[in-house]
Design a protein around this motif. Sequence first.
Motif, PDB file in Angstrom:
ATOM      1  N   MET A 401       0.508  -4.626 -18.986  1.00  0.00           N
ATOM      2  CA  MET A 401       1.030  -3.259 -19.081  1.00  0.00           C
ATOM      3  C   MET A 401       0.203  -2.436 -18.087  1.00  0.00           C
ATOM      4  SD  MET A 401       3.389  -3.430 -21.414  1.00  0.00           S
ATOM      5  CE  MET A 401       3.790  -1.742 -21.806  1.00  0.00           C
ATOM      6  N   THR A 402       0.887  -1.712 -17.227  1.00  0.00           N
ATOM      7  CA  THR A 402       0.150  -0.923 -16.235  1.00  0.00           C
ATOM      8  C   THR A 402       0.046   0.537 -16.684  1.00  0.00           C
ATOM      9  OG1 THR A 402       2.018  -0.075 -14.940  1.00  0.00           O
ATOM     10  CG2 THR A 402       1.293  -2.315 -14.442  1.00  0.00           C
ATOM     11  N   HIS A 403      -0.821   1.276 -16.039  1.00  0.00           N
ATOM     12  CA  HIS A 403      -0.817   2.735 -16.145  1.00  0.00           C
ATOM     13  C   HIS A 403       0.296   3.228 -15.215  1.00  0.00           C
ATOM     14  CE1 HIS A 403      -4.190   3.331 -18.739  1.00  0.00           C
ATOM     15  NE2 HIS A 403      -4.979   2.537 -18.009  1.00  0.00           N
ATOM     16  N   PRO A 404       0.647   4.530 -15.275  1.00  0.00           N
ATOM     17  CA  PRO A 404       1.714   5.002 -14.384  1.00  0.00           C
ATOM     18  C   PRO A 404       1.423   4.674 -12.923  1.00  0.00           C
ATOM     19  CG  PRO A 404       1.183   6.685 -15.999  1.00  0.00           C
ATOM     20  CD  PRO A 404       0.151   5.605 -16.153  1.00  0.00           C
ATOM     21  N   ALA A 405       2.470   4.191 -12.251  1.00  0.00           N
ATOM     22  CA  ALA A 405       2.306   3.819 -10.836  1.00  0.00           C
ATOM     23  C   ALA A 405       3.607   4.112 -10.112  1.00  0.00           C
ATOM     24  CB  ALA A 405       1.970   2.333 -10.730  1.00  0.00           C
ATOM     25  N   LYS A 406       3.508   4.317  -8.822  1.00  0.00           N
ATOM     26  CA  LYS A 406       4.700   4.585  -7.999  1.00  0.00           C
ATOM     27  C   LYS A 406       5.559   3.325  -7.912  1.00  0.00           C
ATOM     28  CE  LYS A 406       4.867   8.746  -5.923  1.00  0.00           C
ATOM     29  NZ  LYS A 406       3.803   9.260  -5.080  1.00  0.00           N
ATOM     30  N   GLU A 407       6.861   3.515  -8.036  1.00  0.00           N
ATOM     31  CA  GLU A 407       7.819   2.403  -7.973  1.00  0.00           C
ATOM     32  C   GLU A 407       7.622   1.568  -6.691  1.00  0.00           C
ATOM     33  OE1 GLU A 407      10.351   1.755 -10.243  1.00  0.00           O
ATOM     34  OE2 GLU A 407      11.321   0.174  -9.055  1.00  0.00           O
ATOM     35  N   LYS A 408       7.427   2.259  -5.588  1.00  0.00           N
ATOM     36  CA  LYS A 408       7.291   1.558  -4.302  1.00  0.00           C
ATOM     37  C   LYS A 408       6.090   0.600  -4.353  1.00  0.00           C
ATOM     38  CE  LYS A 408       6.952   2.536   0.593  1.00  0.00           C
ATOM     39  NZ  LYS A 408       6.635   3.549   1.564  1.00  0.00           N
ATOM     40  N   ALA A 409       4.992   1.091  -4.933  1.00  0.00           N
ATOM     41  CA  ALA A 409       3.778   0.273  -5.016  1.00  0.00           C
ATOM     42  C   ALA A 409       4.009  -0.919  -5.938  1.00  0.00           C
ATOM     43  CB  ALA A 409       2.623   1.130  -5.534  1.00  0.00           C
ATOM     44  N   VAL A 410       4.705  -0.676  -7.045  1.00  0.00           N
ATOM     45  CA  VAL A 410       4.926  -1.774  -8.005  1.00  0.00           C
ATOM     46  C   VAL A 410       5.821  -2.846  -7.380  1.00  0.00           C
ATOM     47  CG1 VAL A 410       5.883  -2.387 -10.268  1.00  0.00           C
ATOM     48  CG2 VAL A 410       4.566  -0.272 -10.004  1.00  0.00           C
ATOM     49  N   GLN A 411       6.891  -2.412  -6.706  1.00  0.00           N
ATOM     50  CA  GLN A 411       7.796  -3.401  -6.103  1.00  0.00           C
ATOM     51  C   GLN A 411       7.066  -4.213  -5.021  1.00  0.00           C
ATOM     52  OE1 GLN A 411      10.420  -4.195  -7.597  1.00  0.00           O
ATOM     53  NE2 GLN A 411      10.551  -2.389  -8.910  1.00  0.00           N
ATOM     54  N   GLN A 412       6.206  -3.537  -4.275  1.00  0.00           N
ATOM     55  CA  GLN A 412       5.424  -4.228  -3.239  1.00  0.00           C
ATOM     56  C   GLN A 412       4.468  -5.235  -3.884  1.00  0.00           C
ATOM     57  OE1 GLN A 412       4.416  -1.812   0.156  1.00  0.00           O
ATOM     58  NE2 GLN A 412       2.283  -2.447  -0.096  1.00  0.00           N
ATOM     59  N   ALA A 413       3.826  -4.800  -4.974  1.00  0.00           N
ATOM     60  CA  ALA A 413       2.883  -5.686  -5.667  1.00  0.00           C
ATOM     61  C   ALA A 413       3.616  -6.896  -6.262  1.00  0.00           C
ATOM     62  CB  ALA A 413       2.158  -4.911  -6.771  1.00  0.00           C
ATOM     63  N   LEU A 414       4.806  -6.666  -6.814  1.00  0.00           N
ATOM     64  CA  LEU A 414       5.563  -7.780  -7.413  1.00  0.00           C
ATOM     65  C   LEU A 414       5.918  -8.809  -6.343  1.00  0.00           C
ATOM     66  CD1 LEU A 414       7.935  -5.829  -9.887  1.00  0.00           C
ATOM     67  CD2 LEU A 414       5.981  -7.274 -10.495  1.00  0.00           C
ATOM     68  N   ALA A 415       6.314  -8.322  -5.174  1.00  0.00           N
ATOM     69  CA  ALA A 415       6.656  -9.239  -4.078  1.00  0.00           C
ATOM     70  C   ALA A 415       5.417 -10.035  -3.664  1.00  0.00           C
ATOM     71  CB  ALA A 415       7.215  -8.443  -2.904  1.00  0.00           C
ATOM     72  N   GLN A 416       4.259  -9.373  -3.629  1.00  0.00           N
ATOM     73  CA  GLN A 416       3.023 -10.073  -3.241  1.00  0.00           C
ATOM     74  C   GLN A 416       2.594 -11.074  -4.320  1.00  0.00           C
ATOM     75  OE1 GLN A 416       0.321  -6.852  -2.391  1.00  0.00           O
ATOM     76  NE2 GLN A 416       1.399  -6.287  -0.515  1.00  0.00           N
ATOM     77  N   LEU A 417       2.798 -10.707  -5.581  1.00  0.00           N
ATOM     78  CA  LEU A 417       2.443 -11.626  -6.678  1.00  0.00           C
ATOM     79  C   LEU A 417       3.277 -12.905  -6.592  1.00  0.00           C
ATOM     80  CD1 LEU A 417       2.066  -9.103  -9.652  1.00  0.00           C
ATOM     81  CD2 LEU A 417       0.233 -10.479  -8.634  1.00  0.00           C
ATOM     82  N   GLU A 418       4.573 -12.726  -6.276  1.00  0.00           N
ATOM     83  CA  GLU A 418       5.477 -13.886  -6.140  1.00  0.00           C
ATOM     84  C   GLU A 418       4.955 -14.874  -5.099  1.00  0.00           C
ATOM     85  OE1 GLU A 418       8.420 -14.572  -7.650  1.00  0.00           O
ATOM     86  OE2 GLU A 418       9.459 -12.700  -8.182  1.00  0.00           O
TER      87      GLU A 418
END
Length: 434
Positions: A401-418
């Motif tokens: 569970m994250t703290h509030p974060a910008k959608e753009k940052a989360v989508q970028q992080a998800l792509a990097q996690l993959e």
Amino acid sequence: MMDNKGIGVGLMGLGVIGGQVAGVMLERKRLLAEQAGCPVILRKIKVIEPDLSKPQLDEIGRQLFTTDEDEFFATPDMDIVIELIGNENPALAYQRRALSAGKHVVTANKEVIAKHGVDLIALARRNGAGLHYEAAVGGGIPLIAPFQRDLLANEVKGISAIINGTTNYILTSMSREGTDFISALKQAQKLGYAETDPKNDIEGIDAAYKIAILASLAFQSQIKPDDVYCEGISKLTSRDFRYASELGFAIKLLAIAKQYDSSVEVRVHPVFIPQNYFLAKVDGVYNAVMVEGDLVGKVTFIGKGAGPLPTSSAVIADVVSAAREITSGVGCVAAWEPKAGKKIKPMSEIETRFYIRMNIADRAGVLAEIAGVLGDNDISIASAIQKEADELSKTAEIVIMTHPAKEKAVQQALAQLEELEVVKEVNNSIRVEE
Ligand code: HSE
């Protein structure tokens, strides 16, 4: 002006809703005449060829039916056209034809109103007619009229709504019975809640049309369906529901509209909401719309958002309103003006908390790698749980569970996690609304 012949009505479409509307109009003739101030008479019904075999036609009176569009529109003394065909075409053309001829239109067609409402209202005005669409959002729940009248002194800050009964039924089953998405969908289809082709409901398209209409009214600005970020429920699994429950959340498909100083955001997607929130307790096929105005505070409308009885309630009320406008000579109730839309806040700039579920390698240093990716993207972890290490494949499931974060940052992080070797799969990511 008041006409001793009464108000003539033409009905287009004799599906479950159309059949119910015709039935109520015939059964409640007296009530409608009292409410409208003159008789309200069903003069013609346009059906398609196969409908002619319906036994219902005998009860209503076969002389009323036609399959011919020109014959329908040539019906004398037809002041109001009820369009209950659904979908964009040919319903849009029929509404245009009726309004161009100065006939008032009553419809439950959310797709046509969401995509073309502004143009149709302008057309209605040019021709001294009215466009009524209470049934387009939330079935029988009064929503359009309150936005056009009772709430109009407010600056609306936001709307949070469950406005698709089919998906709410599916999510309720998944939550209560632990069923997977496909079984819950099949059950909804068996009970007649979901259509044979469920795409519009489960992909959030139906809810997007509805929130586009409500947001346009609330913010007095044209919000088009394409302005609505839209994500459906088909990726949700029973595991997501188990984690949600463990963490004190419910999962709902929410339609959200928020107004800021110079922009608006409008989106439809599954969300985690705290279990003690009112919307978390709205279950089954029920709809609920929560509106926050600067004067009125928070108001909530709740009820059955679909089905022939509730929908006919809204349609018939619109017919009576239109009849009153005709008999009194007072023009149509103002809807949103065809003015330029407010700036739509891009989804990439939206800030929310996130739930992220992943399958990861179960070995030393893996969590540090994942935390590193999130940290590099300025995403702060609020909590993490790791479960069910699979001895054989040496993998584990982790929920962050994250703290509030910008959608753009989360989508970028998800792509990097993959891309990480230690992450086997990012199974799901769901926004949190609080
Ligand atoms: N398909 C819609 C729903 C009903 O499931 O809510 C009509 O708007």
